[in-house]
Design an enzyme around this catalytic site. Structure first.
Site, PDB file in Angstrom:
ATOM      1  N   HIS A 159       0.845  -1.204   0.000  1.00  0.00           N
ATOM      2  CA  HIS A 159       0.000   0.000   0.000  1.00  0.00           C
ATOM      3  C   HIS A 159       0.879   1.253   0.000  1.00  0.00           C
ATOM      4  O   HIS A 159       0.645   2.184  -0.786  1.00  0.00           O
ATOM      5  CB  HIS A 159      -0.900  -0.019   1.240  1.00  0.00           C
ATOM      6  CG  HIS A 159      -1.681   1.237   1.456  1.00  0.00           C
ATOM      7  ND1 HIS A 159      -2.984   1.392   1.015  1.00  0.00           N
ATOM      8  CD2 HIS A 159      -1.351   2.411   2.065  1.00  0.00           C
ATOM      9  CE1 HIS A 159      -3.409   2.592   1.345  1.00  0.00           C
ATOM     10  NE2 HIS A 159      -2.436   3.234   1.985  1.00  0.00           N
ATOM     11  N   GLU A 160       1.879   1.278   0.872  1.00  0.00           N
ATOM     12  CA  GLU A 160       2.763   2.440   0.930  1.00  0.00           C
ATOM     13  C   GLU A 160       3.603   2.564  -0.338  1.00  0.00           C
ATOM     14  O   GLU A 160       3.855   3.668  -0.819  1.00  0.00           O
ATOM     15  CB  GLU A 160       3.667   2.348   2.166  1.00  0.00           C
ATOM     16  CG  GLU A 160       2.929   2.290   3.494  1.00  0.00           C
ATOM     17  CD  GLU A 160       1.948   3.430   3.691  1.00  0.00           C
ATOM     18  OE1 GLU A 160       2.154   4.512   3.098  1.00  0.00           O
ATOM     19  OE2 GLU A 160       0.965   3.243   4.434  1.00  0.00           O
ATOM     20  N   HIS A 208       1.628   4.308  -2.909  1.00  0.00           N
ATOM     21  CA  HIS A 208       1.673   5.760  -2.731  1.00  0.00           C
ATOM     22  C   HIS A 208       2.922   6.334  -3.396  1.00  0.00           C
ATOM     23  O   HIS A 208       2.860   7.353  -4.093  1.00  0.00           O
ATOM     24  CB  HIS A 208       1.686   6.112  -1.242  1.00  0.00           C
ATOM     25  CG  HIS A 208       0.343   6.125  -0.591  1.00  0.00           C
ATOM     26  ND1 HIS A 208      -0.749   6.775  -1.134  1.00  0.00           N
ATOM     27  CD2 HIS A 208      -0.097   5.574   0.582  1.00  0.00           C
ATOM     28  CE1 HIS A 208      -1.790   6.627  -0.330  1.00  0.00           C
ATOM     29  NE2 HIS A 208      -1.427   5.889   0.708  1.00  0.00           N
TER      30      HIS A 208
END
Length: 279
Positions: free
Chosen positions: A140-141, A144
């Protein structure tokens, strides 16, 4: 709610301070609409760009994150290897990987560019989640980072700040003008600050909306990288563990609110899970 208002207050305070500094230096917004717009852009983007350039330093200092240069444990080695493998899938330079001490499970990504970034995880995340769930959080990071969310969010904040300053100065010009065509400097400054605070709050709703959309996009990116079940499991784990980050880091964390709000940087965990199940 307290975190959100502190976030809004910080952004508005930056604008006010920059205005005061420019006024002290004798740099003002007098002139036509073009000059005013240029002045507004300088004020609007300065704080955002400085924050972006200093984001990794601020992040490390605010949570006491310790960058893993040489792994000391099997867990640290696994973290580095996982982030490196995910970075290759995104065709990115491997971000710095850090751990910070906090009992709450959370993680965040920050950095000035896609190839100069930092991913940090809390000790609480490592203690409470399985390897599959931690892998999903890292993905998820990484999404980003790969999507360039930090830069995009900075540009959006700069644009809305520009129009906040521009519109507040236009209104201040109209209100502070005397019948003889002169202008009260004190009234002009006071009115422009009041409307800057008001418009700053309204403009922040746009930034918050974008932040919520980027969370959905990062969830989808993680699902593509490691599979939706792992990401869903990680979010479900977060539902049972209340989390917190310093105010300036809140928008970059993995965890979200328990319910939706116009002033939330993250969608509710339930809505994020539902969106993943629909993929």
């Amino acid at each position: 709610m307290k975190r959100i208002f502190l976030f809004l207050a910080t952004n508005i305070a930056v604008l006010v301070v920059i205005n005061i500094v420019l006024a002290v230096l004798g740099i003002n917004s007098r002139g036509g609409a073009g000059s005013l717009l240029a002045y507004s852009a300088v004020v609007g983007f300065t704080g955002s760009i400085i924050s972006l350039l200093m984001s990794k330093f601020i992040a490390k200092q605010s949570v006491g994150a310790e960058v893993i240069d040489t792994p000391r444990t099997e867990e640290e080695a696994w973290l580095l290897n996982t982030v490196e493998a995910q970075a290759r899938q995104w065709n990115l330079k491997t971000p710095e990987v850090a751990i910070y001490h906090s009992p709450e499970p959370n993680a965040f990504a920050t950095g000035a560019s896609r190839n100069s970034s930092l991913i940090a995880v809390s000790t609480g995340l490592l203690d409470h989640m399985t390897r599959d769930e931690v892998e999903a959080v890292l993905a998820h990071e990484m999404a980003h980072v790969g999507n360039g969310d930090m830069v995009t969010l900075t540009l959006i904040q700069g644009v809305v700040n520009t129009f906040v300053v521009f519109l507040s100065r236009i209104i201040a010009n109209l209100i502070a003008r005397n019948n003889d065509g002169s202008q009260s400097q004190g009234t002009y400054f006071l009115v422009s600050m009041v409307f800057q605070i008001l418009f700053g709050f309204l403009a922040s709703l746009i930034v918050m909306w974008f932040s919520r959309q980027r969370e959905y996009r990062a969830d989808a990116g993680a699902a593509k990288l490691v599979g939706a079940p792992k990401m869903i499991s990680a979010l479900q784990r977060l539902k049972g563990n209340p989390v917190d980050l310093p105010e300036e880091m809140n928008a970059m964390g993995i965890a979200g609110d328990t319910r939706d709000s116009l002033l939330s940087t993250h969608p509710s965990l339930d809505n994020r899970i539902a969106r993943l199940k629909s993929l």
